[in-house]
Design an enzyme around this catalytic site. Structure first.
Site, PDB file in Angstrom:
ATOM      1  N   GLU B  60       3.435 -10.145  -6.010  1.00 13.49           N
ATOM      2  CA  GLU B  60       4.509  -9.143  -5.944  1.00 13.49           C
ATOM      3  C   GLU B  60       5.846  -9.763  -5.597  1.00 13.49           C
ATOM      4  O   GLU B  60       6.896  -9.367  -6.109  1.00 13.49           O
ATOM      5  CB  GLU B  60       4.176  -8.059  -4.924  1.00 13.49           C
ATOM      6  N   HIS B 129      -3.293   1.996   0.076  1.00 12.84           N
ATOM      7  CA  HIS B 129      -2.963   2.413  -1.299  1.00 12.84           C
ATOM      8  C   HIS B 129      -2.495   3.864  -1.370  1.00 12.84           C
ATOM      9  O   HIS B 129      -2.646   4.516  -2.398  1.00 12.84           O
ATOM     10  CB  HIS B 129      -4.187   2.297  -2.219  1.00 12.84           C
TER      11      HIS B 129
END
Ligand SMILES: Cc1ncc(C[n+]2csc(CCOP(=O)(O)OP(=O)(O)O)c2C)c(N)n1
Ligand SMILES: [Mg+2]
Lengths: 319, 324
Positions: B60, B129
């Site tokens: 990321e 998440h």
């Protein structure tokens, strides 16, 4: 050092235990009994099993989103695991964590992890604690081929090398990070080649051969116990199922899957043990029946357990 | 107007803009072959090819950082961060690099990039998440923060985001992806800093974001039967924030309840409440209330997760309190 006959049978049993657990989880997920996401370890059992056979309860492991196999191999209780997958109060994390966050700190299981690359620094940290306290315990970090590209992984390995930490990085190279094949995500043939960058041993092993994994891990773990620092072991393997349950897997070939099924680690060890006459068909049957009984009990325990009371929502945020 | 899902509307915004401007590229984990974890970019690889639709490694920090670098060197990246929770891995590149570059360089740099990301609870995805983190991004000068609630808004706001010369964080609540609504074909933009009144009313102003807008609309429907009239204001962009529309609404209704899914403590509602207290205090007939998530990570177990997510009933209770 060699594996004893008992250890070989134990490893076989553990692998079958993981396989039956995962296959049942797949069914329960499809039936809607298990909410959220599950990532199954079917096909990769030899890695966790071969590695953890070298560990004691005092050693640490960090796991991944695909953690059920690591947990079982490290001695996790499938009752509490199943209850956690169901989101029940009696689960490992009181239902607060689910599949991606199961932990058992008493067994040195520092948790499955929802963050790819979340584990390696934690493993180096646990190894630092072992080194600092002067015991000969070690930490093992399971991480995927995908995770091998995270900055955290490199940072953790380099720090472990500089500080000679007692940690072993076990790469589970199943060739894919979700849909991304290693042919696209790396430019060296082996993840273990990267060990050269940290001046630590880098070893490639057949991850579908439990004994080969055990041998490679034994060397790395003993090295770590002796204060000689970290190593990186890459286990080449393959996941039989989708990335998560429900993944249509359109990004890979059926032929590739079939090829790897030929190399399934469980029949391979089974064959070996039959040849060594450590197992017979009836012994295998007995092992499987025993495991099935435990699994059924675990499932029943999960089914019958209550959901957590919502009064506990705000508990456990702080110590 | 064709009906599209929220996910299709977002994809359509990509298509419209990528056809217009060859300097736009998409990058992210599984955005190409897989079509995106939530299917948003499905088909775009076939349509635009590998040069413009890039599957990335799981990194990321590099996905965001290369977008910042590419944007400062003339491209217009639209990147996907699979789940907003993963910003932890990449935050430096977003806030120290993208967010500060223009200012630090005395106005010289231009960072036209969009980071799209899925947020929110409701699918049992557990603590790492499921979060909503809009206040975190709002706190970082240099970034714009967009949070649509309908397919129509999502497309218009994303096209605006792609054309904006600043780094934009585009927050997509995952419970909205399947929602359908009318979406015009072709390009249209919705300017940033323009709230939308999703329902007019006279008794209480509800400021709500993302799928909480729909929770508010549901409550408004129920309360209408009791003779209570809610005005539902959707800021649509949290930075820039359209204070004026909110103040004007509060001046009419004299009551404000703020509803959002992220945690209440230091959430986006705290900023909105503070601004209303500064600008429209004299018009208020009751304290400002906030209905939002409790201060804990998102739990996995279905009953806990349900209890975590702010509910229509909690909003109704708050409305009754400010009406009492
Ligand atoms: C920081 C972060 N990025 C992305 C994801 C989404 N994600 C979950 S698993 C996965 C693939 C991981 O691949 P690998 O490390 O090879 O493990 P495998 O799934 O093959 O066991 C991805 C991208 C995540 N959970 N965390
Ligand atoms: Mg992998």
């Amino acid at each position: 050092m060699d594996l004893t006959n008992e250890q070989l049978i134990q490893m076989y049993t553990t692998m079958v235990k993981i396989r039956t657990f995962e296959n049942r989880v797949a069914e329960l997920f499809a039936d809607g009994k298990i909410p959220g996401f599950v990532h199954l370890y079917v096909g990769e059992e030899a890695v966790a099993t071969g590695v953890c056979e070298n560990l004691t309860d005092k050693d640490y492991i960090t796991s991944t989103h695909r953690g059920h196999g690591h947990l079982i191999a490290k001695g996790g209780d499938i009752k509490k695991m199943m209850a956690e997958l169901f989101g029940k109060e009696t689960g490992y994390c009181k239902g607060k964590g689910g599949s991606m966050h199961i932990a058992d700190l008493d067994l040195g299981i520092m948790g499955a992890n929802g963050i790819v690359g979340g584990g390696p620094p934690l493993a180096s940290g646990a190894a630092l604690a072992c080194q600092y306290m002067g015991n000969d315990n070690v930490a093992v970090c399971f991480f995927g081929d995908g995770a091998s590209n995270q900055g955290t992984t490199h940072e953790a390995m380099n720090m472990a090398a500089c500080w000679k930490l007692p940690v072993v990085f076990i790469n589970e190279n199943n060739m894919y990070g979700i849909s991304c094949c290693t042919t696209k995500s790396m430019c060296v043939p082996n993840i273990a080649d990267r060990a050269a960058g940290y001046d630590i041993p880098g070893v490639v092993v057949d991850g579908n051969d439990a004994v080969a994994v055990w041998e490679a891990a034994a060397e790395g773990i003993n090295r770590a116990r002796q204060g000689k620092g970290p190593s990186l072991i890459e286990c080449k393997t393959y996941r039989h199922r989708g990335h998560f349950e429900g993944d249509p897997c359109t990004y890979r070939d059926d032929a590739e899957l079939e090829e790897w099924k030929e190399k399934d680690p469980i029949p391979r060890l089974e064959q070996k043990l039959l040849e060594m006459e450590l197992l017979t068909q009836s012994k295998i049957e007995k092992i499987k029946q025993e495991l099935q009984k435990d699994l059924t009990a675990a499932e029943q325990f999960a089914e019958e357990s209550p959901y957590p009371d919502i009064s506990g929502l705000l508990e456990d945020v702080y110590t | 107007m064709p009906d599209m899902t929220f996910a299709e509307a977002i994809k359509d915004a990509h298509v419209v803009e990528m056809e217009r401007d060859p300097n736009i590229y998409i990058a992210g984990e599984d955005v190409g072959v897989f079509g995106g974890c939530f299917g948003v970019t499905a088909g775009l690889l076939d349509q635009f090819g590998e040069k413009r639709v890039k599957d990335t490694t799981i990194t990321e920090s590099a996905i965001v950082g290369t977008a910042v670098g590419a944007a400062s060197a003339g491209l217009r990246p639209v990147i996907e961060l699979m789940f907003v929770d993963f910003i932890g891995v990449a935050l430096d590149q977003l806030y120290n690099q993208a967010g500060k570059m223009k200012y630090m360089f005395g106005g010289k740099a231009k960072i036209p990039m969009v980071m799209r990301t899925a947020c929110g609870a409701g699918i049992g995805a557990a603590a790492q998440h499921s979060q909503c983190l809009e206040a975190l991004f709002m706190h970082l000068p240099g970034l714009k923060v967009v949070m649509p609630s309908t397919p129509y808004d999502a497309k218009g706001l994303l096209i605006e985001a792609i054309r904006d010369d600043n780094p934009v964080v585009f927050l997509e609540h995952k419970m909205l992806y399947a929602m359908e609504g009318e979406v015009p074909s072709g390009a249209y933009t919705i300017p940033f800093g323009q709230a939308d009144i999703k329902r007019q009313g006279k008794d209480v102003t509800i400021v709500a974001t993302a799928n909480m807008v729909h929770t508010a609309l549901g409550a408004a429907e129920k309360l209408a039967a009791d003779g209570i009239s809610l005005e539902v204001v959707d800021p649509r962009t949290l930075y820039p924030l359209d204070g004026e529309t909110i103040f004007e609404s509060v001046k009419r209704t004299h009551r404000l309840v703020i509803l959002h899914e992220e945690v209440k403590f230091a959430g986006s509602g705290a900023e909105i409440a503070a601004q209303v207290a500064e600008e429209a205090f004299d018009y208020l007939d009751a304290p400002i209330l906030r209905v939002a998530a409790p201060f804990c990570p998102v739990p996995f177990s279905p009953p806990l997760e349900k209890a975590y997510i702010p509910s229509e009933q909690q909003l109704i209770d708050a409305v009754k309190k400010v009406m009492a």
